[in-house]
Design a protein around this motif. Structure first.
Motif: not given
Ligand code: NAP
Length: 251
Positions: A60-89
């Motif tokens: 009954g919850g809400e969830a989504l998955a995003i592929r992002a390599n947290n061991g890479d600086a740019d990808a770690a930042r991009q993972g957060v950006k993608d999450a903000v877009i997908a979640l809306g906040s």
């Protein structure tokens, strides 16, 4: 699952890095169970990430998955950006992605040293730096450190322990930077938790369990419950703290 507005994290959005399995998955499940809409990142385990998402949705919850390599600086930042877009906040960031090797410092290859620093330290730094552009006043940053930041009662934990000790200072410094915004920053240090990364049934399992007061491993759900409480309004006066959940490893 009820979607009642009375749930502690109702209306909140959260990102948990490295949550396709293990502690991260346990945290994601608990945040969702308590009402948050959750994004998880993963790197290699796409099927398991989708399993976590499906399980949360079926409950009954809400969830989504995003592929992002947290061991890479740019990808770690991009993972957060993608999450903000997908979640809306983004209200809650949980820096969980991490790992390492237990091996003699003298014999540790450069590759292991760099990987541990990239994933456990740099990934957390860059994901957090991106997240603070999006977190509202009163937001939450919770990092999963390790009890090995302060206690390694056996050889082989030099690089891993160093990487997790860095999270203590990171948490304290950032709590001061963000205090005026009411954003809290805390560090959770688990003892042995039964996961793929540290299986209770593995060759070191009995030895590690014996180092705790309780004589056993904890579960990902144990850590999830603590993280969800720190994420809630009930913990609004707690910041800059490092808390252990270690079965008495350090008792
Ligand atoms: P785990 O079972 O090995 O799971 C690690 C998780 O991190 C997986 O979801 C994995 O996803 C993800 N991950 C690994 N590398 C990644 C990368 N480059 N980018 C994005 N995600 C990545 O580990 P765990 O035992 O749950 O540990 C989770 C955290 O708790 C770590 O920070 C660890 O240091 C800490 N911790 C664990 C224990 C313990 O006893 N288990 C104790 C203290 C602290 P993929 O498979 O998709 O790559």
């Amino acid at each position: 699952m009820t979607t009642s507005l009375s749930l502690p994290l109702a209306g909140k959005t959260a990102l948990v890095t490295g949550a396709s399995r293990g502690i991260g998955a346990g945290i994601a499940r608990e945040l969702a169970r308590q009402g948050a809409k959750v994004a998880i990142t993963y790197w290699s385990s796409s099927e398991r990430a989708e399993d976590v998402v499906r399980e949360i949705r079926e409950a009954g919850g809400e969830a989504l998955a995003i592929r992002a390599n947290n061991g890479d600086a740019d990808a770690a930042r991009q993972g957060v950006k993608d999450a903000v877009i997908a979640l809306g906040s983004l209200d809650i960031l949980v820096n969980n992605a991490g790992g390492g090797w237990f091996e003699s410092f003298a014999d540790t290859p450069d590759e292991h040293i760099e990987h541990t620093i990239d994933l456990n330290i740099r990934g957390t730094i860059y994901a957090t730096q991106e997240a603070i552009k999006h977190l509202p006043d009163g937001g939450r940053i919770i990092t999963i450190g390790s009890i090995n930041a302060e206690s390694i009662p056996f050889p082989g934990g030099t690089i891993y322990g160093m990487s997790k000790a860095a999270m203590v200072g990171f948490t304290q410094g950032l709590a001061r930077d963000l205090g005026a915004r009411g954003i809290t920053v805390n560090n959770v240090q688990p003892g042995p938790i039964d996961t793929d990364g540290n299986p209770a049934g593995g060759e070191s399992g009995a030895f590690l369990a014996g180092l705790t007061a309780l004589g056993r491993f904890g579960t990902a759900a144990d850590v999830g419950g603590l993280v969800a409480w720190i994420a809630s309004d009930a913990a609004s006066f707690m910041t800059g703290s490092t808390v252990t959940i270690d079965g008495g490893w350090t008792a």
